[in-house]
Design an enzyme around this catalytic site. Sequence first.
Site, PDB file in Angstrom:
ATOM      1  CE  LYS A  35      -0.346  -0.168   5.026  1.00 42.31           C
ATOM      2  NZ  LYS A  35      -1.151  -0.699   6.146  1.00 42.31           N
ATOM      3  NE  ARG A 129      -6.764   0.982  11.002  1.00 39.97           N
ATOM      4  CZ  ARG A 129      -5.534   0.752  10.557  1.00 39.97           C
ATOM      5  NH1 ARG A 129      -4.615   1.683  10.664  1.00 39.97           N
ATOM      6  NH2 ARG A 129      -5.218  -0.398  10.017  1.00 39.97           N
ATOM      7  CE1 TYR A 251      14.451  31.416   6.372  1.00 44.02           C
ATOM      8  CE2 TYR A 251      14.637  29.105   5.733  1.00 44.02           C
ATOM      9  CZ  TYR A 251      14.416  30.434   5.403  1.00 44.02           C
ATOM     10  OH  TYR A 251      14.174  30.776   4.102  1.00 44.02           O
ATOM     11  CG  MET A 299      10.750  24.357   0.560  1.00 46.63           C
ATOM     12  SD  MET A 299       9.912  25.635  -0.389  1.00 46.63           S
ATOM     13  CE  MET A 299       8.759  26.273   0.805  1.00 46.63           C
TER      14      MET A 299
HETATM   15  C1  LIG Z   1      -0.428  -1.760   6.705  1.00 47.06           C
HETATM   16  C2  LIG Z   1      -1.049  -3.028   7.120  1.00 47.06           C
HETATM   17  C3  LIG Z   1      -0.267  -4.152   7.389  1.00 47.06           C
HETATM   18  C4  LIG Z   1       1.247  -4.115   7.422  1.00 47.06           C
HETATM   19  O1  LIG Z   1       1.665  -3.518   8.614  1.00 47.06           O
HETATM   20  P1  LIG Z   1       3.227  -3.334   8.941  1.00 47.06           P
HETATM   21  O2  LIG Z   1       3.253  -2.790  10.310  1.00 47.06           O
HETATM   22  O3  LIG Z   1       3.750  -2.371   7.940  1.00 47.06           O
HETATM   23  O4  LIG Z   1       3.826  -4.682   8.801  1.00 47.06           O
HETATM   24  C5  LIG Z   1      -0.919  -5.330   7.679  1.00 47.06           C
HETATM   25  N1  LIG Z   1      -2.270  -5.398   7.705  1.00 47.06           N
HETATM   26  C6  LIG Z   1      -3.053  -4.330   7.459  1.00 47.06           C
HETATM   27  C7  LIG Z   1      -4.522  -4.471   7.512  1.00 47.06           C
HETATM   28  C8  LIG Z   1      -2.473  -3.113   7.163  1.00 47.06           C
HETATM   29  O5  LIG Z   1      -3.243  -2.050   6.933  1.00 47.06           O
END
Ligand SMILES: *Cc1c(COP(=O)(O)O)cnc(C)c1O
Length: 355
Positions: A35, A129, A251, A299
Amino acid sequence: MTRPIRVEIFVDAIRHNYLFAKQKAPQSRAWAVVKADAYGHGVRRVAAALADVADGFALLNIEDAIALRAMGIAAPIMLLEGPFDAGEVKTMAEHRLSGAVHGVHQLPWLAAAPGPVEVWPKVNSGMNRLGFRPAELAGVLAELAAMPQVRIGAVMTHFATADDTAGVEEQWATFEPLLRGLGLPVSAANSAALWDFPATHCDWVRPGICLYGCSPFADRLGAELGLKAAMRLSADVIAVQTLAAGEAVGYGRRFIADKPMRIGIVACGYADGYPRVAGNGTPVAVDGVPSGLVGRVSMDMLAVDLSDLPAAGVGSTVELWGPNVPIETVAASAGTIGYELMCAIAPRVPRVYPD
Ligand SMILES: *Cc1c(COP(=O)(O)O)cnc(C)c1O
């Protein structure tokens, strides 16, 4: 590309890390979690590098899933948040994509699936969640079983504290009893649980961060887990300043030299994804030699200490994180985690794939 900054992505390291993660859970299959553009590493390149070894790919955007299918990837692909609307269920059927089902609003969409789709019912075992309450699971499974086009891949859950001292005990005690007698495959472990809680490995593990060489734990580095860093952010020194004691850098005059110093100005700033809040002394490596950040990140530039590096100067390469500078340490210095730094590399930074 002329501005001297780049992010190198080592796909061989990602392969190593995936296969290493598999060894940690030898009885399980492993979704390669890609992802967020493979945590900033480039989802297509990463998928290509893992194509012949990965049991499957897990991500969120259906566009990315379609892109992987277009590349010829035949392995299972799972949408970790499932379909976002009824149209995505149609696309899932067309491209043979699996997806989480985590809320009742998705059920009518699935009931109207125009072809076979595989779903992964998700249980909210305490993270609050996504997912069904434990008491809802049986009813949801019955509803899904009544949908002729829908088959169940596995029941899954996600841990909130697999990476810290709270562990997974409480969530596992909520989740595991639900599975008894279902006869369904199970998926629960993220990278942290994959490492520390073998009882949660089950049928499919879901390693993400570890694939990229970064530790999920605050108290252990990726290298200590046997992982190889897959990303190196580096930029060159484009100017050198010689400071007298009492002179300041950048800065806010946040850093004041307490002795004569040589400072290298580096072509990387927060607009490239380097965290502005990183403190004085955050580690860097100048031509491979350890040194530290001085002053506030701008920046487009930041400053590093070259006082003990007489050979360094304009054109020297400064590794900001990578094999010689743990991203976990830089992240800690900025009050965040490696995940966020990887994902925040700006599009203007050219990505290079040396392998
Ligand atoms: C992102 C995610 C993972 C992977 O988690 P990591 O901590 O990066 O290994 C696994 N399962 C779900 C549902 C996720 O959203």
